[in-house]
Design a protein around this motif. Structure first.
Motif, short mmCIF file in Angstrom:
data_model
loop_
_atom_site.label_atom_id
_atom_site.label_comp_id
_atom_site.label_asym_id
_atom_site.label_seq_id
_atom_site.Cartn_x
_atom_site.Cartn_y
_atom_site.Cartn_z
N GLY A 161 0.82 -1.20 0.00
CA GLY A 161 0.00 0.00 0.00
C GLY A 161 0.85 1.25 0.00
N GLY A 162 0.25 2.34 -0.39
CA GLY A 162 0.98 3.59 -0.49
C GLY A 162 1.63 3.71 -1.86
N TRP A 163 2.29 4.83 -2.06
CA TRP A 163 2.91 5.10 -3.36
C TRP A 163 4.41 5.25 -3.19
CZ3 TRP A 163 -1.76 7.06 -1.78
CH2 TRP A 163 -2.88 6.73 -2.57
N GLY A 164 5.16 4.62 -4.08
CA GLY A 164 6.60 4.71 -4.01
C GLY A 164 7.20 3.66 -3.10
N ASP A 165 8.52 3.81 -2.89
CA ASP A 165 9.26 2.81 -2.13
C ASP A 165 9.45 3.27 -0.70
OD1 ASP A 165 10.83 0.70 -1.41
OD2 ASP A 165 12.32 0.95 -2.98
N ALA A 166 10.63 3.66 -0.31
CA ALA A 166 10.90 4.09 1.06
C ALA A 166 11.62 5.44 1.02
CB ALA A 166 11.77 3.06 1.77
N PRO A 167 11.38 6.26 2.06
CA PRO A 167 10.47 6.06 3.19
C PRO A 167 9.01 6.20 2.76
CG PRO A 167 11.40 8.26 3.26
CD PRO A 167 12.09 7.55 2.14
N LYS A 168 8.10 5.73 3.61
CA LYS A 168 6.68 5.76 3.31
C LYS A 168 5.99 6.88 4.12
CE LYS A 168 5.38 2.58 0.27
NZ LYS A 168 4.95 1.24 0.66
N PHE A 169 5.45 7.84 3.40
CA PHE A 169 4.65 8.90 4.01
C PHE A 169 3.18 8.64 3.69
CE2 PHE A 169 8.81 10.84 3.90
CZ PHE A 169 8.85 11.62 5.06
N PRO A 170 2.26 9.09 4.53
CA PRO A 170 0.84 8.77 4.31
C PRO A 170 0.20 9.48 3.11
CG PRO A 170 1.10 10.16 6.26
CD PRO A 170 2.47 9.74 5.85
N MET A 171 0.67 10.68 2.74
CA MET A 171 0.17 11.42 1.58
C MET A 171 -1.36 11.57 1.59
SD MET A 171 2.44 10.09 -1.64
CE MET A 171 4.19 9.80 -1.54
N PRO A 172 -1.92 12.28 2.56
CA PRO A 172 -3.38 12.39 2.66
C PRO A 172 -4.05 13.03 1.44
CG PRO A 172 -2.27 13.85 4.23
CD PRO A 172 -1.24 12.92 3.70
N ARG A 173 -3.43 14.02 0.83
CA ARG A 173 -4.06 14.64 -0.34
C ARG A 173 -4.05 13.67 -1.53
NH1 ARG A 173 -3.14 20.50 -2.04
NH2 ARG A 173 -5.38 20.34 -2.35
N THR A 174 -3.05 12.83 -1.61
CA THR A 174 -3.02 11.81 -2.67
C THR A 174 -4.12 10.78 -2.42
OG1 THR A 174 -0.63 12.16 -2.86
CG2 THR A 174 -1.53 10.17 -3.87
N ILE A 175 -4.32 10.42 -1.17
CA ILE A 175 -5.42 9.51 -0.82
C ILE A 175 -6.75 10.11 -1.25
CG2 ILE A 175 -6.71 8.51 1.11
CD1 ILE A 175 -4.00 8.20 2.56
N GLU A 176 -6.96 11.39 -0.98
CA GLU A 176 -8.22 12.03 -1.34
C GLU A 176 -8.41 12.11 -2.85
OE1 GLU A 176 -9.01 14.91 2.51
OE2 GLU A 176 -7.58 15.56 0.99
N PHE A 177 -7.34 12.36 -3.59
CA PHE A 177 -7.41 12.33 -5.05
C PHE A 177 -7.83 10.94 -5.51
CE2 PHE A 177 -5.35 11.31 -9.10
CZ PHE A 177 -5.74 12.38 -9.91
#
Length: 536
Positions: A161-177
């Motif tokens: 889950g999530g986008w990209g490799d590491a480190p993993k950030f939650p990216m809330p605006r990306t989730i909303e998109f």
């Protein structure tokens, strides 16, 4: 000013450069944050070393809190905190690094001393982002949204889950998109974020994970990130009706209104606990909270709590949002927003987030006063920070060091554009829409190169060039019809309570539904309207 932790006579930003020019020596900038455990460790152990202190005699040491001076942070951040940056007396960069131990810093000090002796200020450089600051303008097209969605799909981590490799950030605006465009990816990421970053004991979210599988958690908690995630989980609840999303948003709202509540507004952040001891509750010792009230972080919290209230009728969320809105308004003067009490003014991020908080207050609470203040903030921002090409600077192009060079942050421009698009509908003024067009078109030339972290830009472009849903309600805020409009499953819609119409009137582009006299009729009207648009 003395700091007992390192016994170094740290200078402030302005004082430091003045002293460096007077002595004609380099500046060593220590860019830290109150929530940063590595910053505290480096200050105590590395800068506290007697040999390091002796080696600093040929430099002017300057310490800057990255949260209090975000424009300094954005120009001098070396990729993480702490950042140690060596500068000329005019602020140009000689070299820099993140956390350094005693030997590492001593080695860099010796190297910089040699470079300064040989070349002096000529060795300084201006980062390309500032030197070539003209944004990549282009034509706004609907294809930008689809192109960005394609890159999100390519970057999505199917395993963790999530986008990209590491480190993993939650990216809330990306989730909303993704909630509107790739719901499966959004839900998979929400589950990963909730499982790995949510504090099951005290509520709220930790900042990020070091590894691709969301392990090795960094335990600081920032108010803006918690607010953005509270909003994202609330919007996920709106989109899916899943109770688990509502519960997570509610727990995050509770964390904001308890641990991070100062008595009048929201604190800036919470540092990790001692030794990052986040095991059993009885081991907790109450990690310290930075009680600075930042405008932008409070604005995000207000927006999040009002969003959560809109979907759940949670009275506590509304009450705290209204109280914090009063504190936020004290930081606004003629449309100019102070970063914090006594702090710098006119940072684009503060202006943009304050605008969004105010437009949300108009939509959810029906506040005409909030709408009036929103127009003042928008008008001031357009007048003082927008260039002739439509792009918005991150703040006044003035100040010590590289602050005199303009910076054009695309993610913040997208946040501002979202607020301006809301305001264009709420105030019935197309000038705000055109200002948003300028903010977005300034970066359209890079539309094919944007990664997942800039999905908010795709949202704003979609709302500008597409046919966003608008619902005008001819009843006051809080009525059954208004509450139903807020809960129509589209978190990008604009709701206008107290409008001059009968019932509720939904529109999308040039298509307008018949007035709906009841919540049931409104739901049917919106479904038919959206269905007709999809069929075209």
């Amino acid at each position: 000013m003395d700091d007992a932790r390192s016994a170094i006579e740290w200078h402030s930003w302005e004082e430091g450069f003045a002293a460096a020019r007077e002595r004609d020596v380099p500046v060593v900038l220590f860019l830290s944050a109150t929530w940063c455990a590595d910053c505290a460790e480096m200050e105590e152990k590395t800068f506290g070393n007697p040999q390091i202190r002796a080696n600093l005699e040929e430099f002017v040491p300057v310490k800057v809190d990255a949260d209090r001076r975000p424009r300094v942070r954005d120009r001098y951040n070396m990729g993480g905190f702490p950042s140690v940056v060596f500068c000329t007396p005019d602020g140009e960069i000689l070299t820099g690094a993140t956390q350094l131990g005693i030997e590492g810093l001593r080695s860099v000090l010796e190297r910089v001393r040699g470079v300064w002796s040989d070349r002096g200020s000529e060795a300084g450089r201006i980062p390309r982002a500032l030197r070539d600051s003209e944004p990549p303008a282009g034509t706004l097209e609907a294809g930008i949204e689809g192109s960005l969605l394609g890159r999100l799909e390519a970057a999505f981590d199917d395993e963790y889950g999530g986008w990209g490799d590491a480190p993993k950030f939650p990216m809330p605006r990306t989730i909303e998109f993704a909630l509107k465009r790739d719901r499966a990816a959004a839900r998979r990421t929400l589950e990963a974020v909730r499982t790995h970053l949510h504090d099951d004991y005290e509520g709220g979210f930790f900042r990020y994970a070091e590894n691709r599988d969301w392990s090795e958690i960094s335990h600081e908690k920032l108010t803006d990130e918690n607010a953005a995630l509270c909003r994202a989980f609330a919007n996920a609840y709106l989109a899916t009706g899943e109770e688990a999303y509502r519960e997570t948003a509610g727990r995050t709202a509770k964390y904001l209104t308890t641990t991070l509540w100062t008595g009048e507004a929201f604190a800036g952040s919470q540092a990790p606990g001692p030794d990052d001891s986040y095991g059993a509750p009885e081991d907790r010792t109450g990690p310290p909270v930075d009680e600075t009230v930042y405008a932008g972080r409070n604005a995000l919290a207000i927006e999040a709590l009002l969003t959560y209230h809109a979907y759940t009728d949670d009275a506590e969320a509304k009450r705290f949002a209204e109280r914090a809105l009063g504190a936020l308004e004290e930081l606004i003067d003629g449309g100019s927003v102070a970063h914090h009490s006594g702090g710098d003014r006119d940072a684009l991020a503060d202006q943009a987030r304050t605008l969004r908080a105010l437009t949300t207050a108009r939509e959810v609470l029906g506040s005409e006063a909030a709408l009036e203040t929103a127009q003042e903030v928008a008008d001031y921002t357009i007048e003082t920070l927008q260039d002739d090409n439509g792009a918005f600077r991150d703040g006044p192009a003035a100040g010590e060091g590289l602050l005199s060079y303009p910076l054009y942050p695309i993610d913040t421009a997208a946040e501002l554009a979202d607020g301006l698009l809301d305001l264009a509908v709420l105030a019935d003024d197309e000038e705000y829409r055109e200002a948003a067009r300028g903010a977005l078109s300034a970066f359209a030339g890079a539309g094919d190169r944007m990664g997942p972290q800039l999905a908010g830009y795709g949202t704003a472009v979609s709302r500008l060039v597409g046919e966003p849903l608008v619902i005008r309600v001819g009843e006051p805020a809080g009525s059954d019809l208004h509450r139903a409009a807020l809960r129509i499953a589209d978190h990008e819609a604009v709701i206008v309570p107290g409008a001059d119409c009968e019932g509720a009137v939904a529109s999308a582009g040039k298509r307008t539904a018949e007035p709906a006299p009841s919540p049931v009729d409104l739901e049917r009207a919106v479904s038919a309207l959206v269905g007709a648009g999809a069929a075209e």
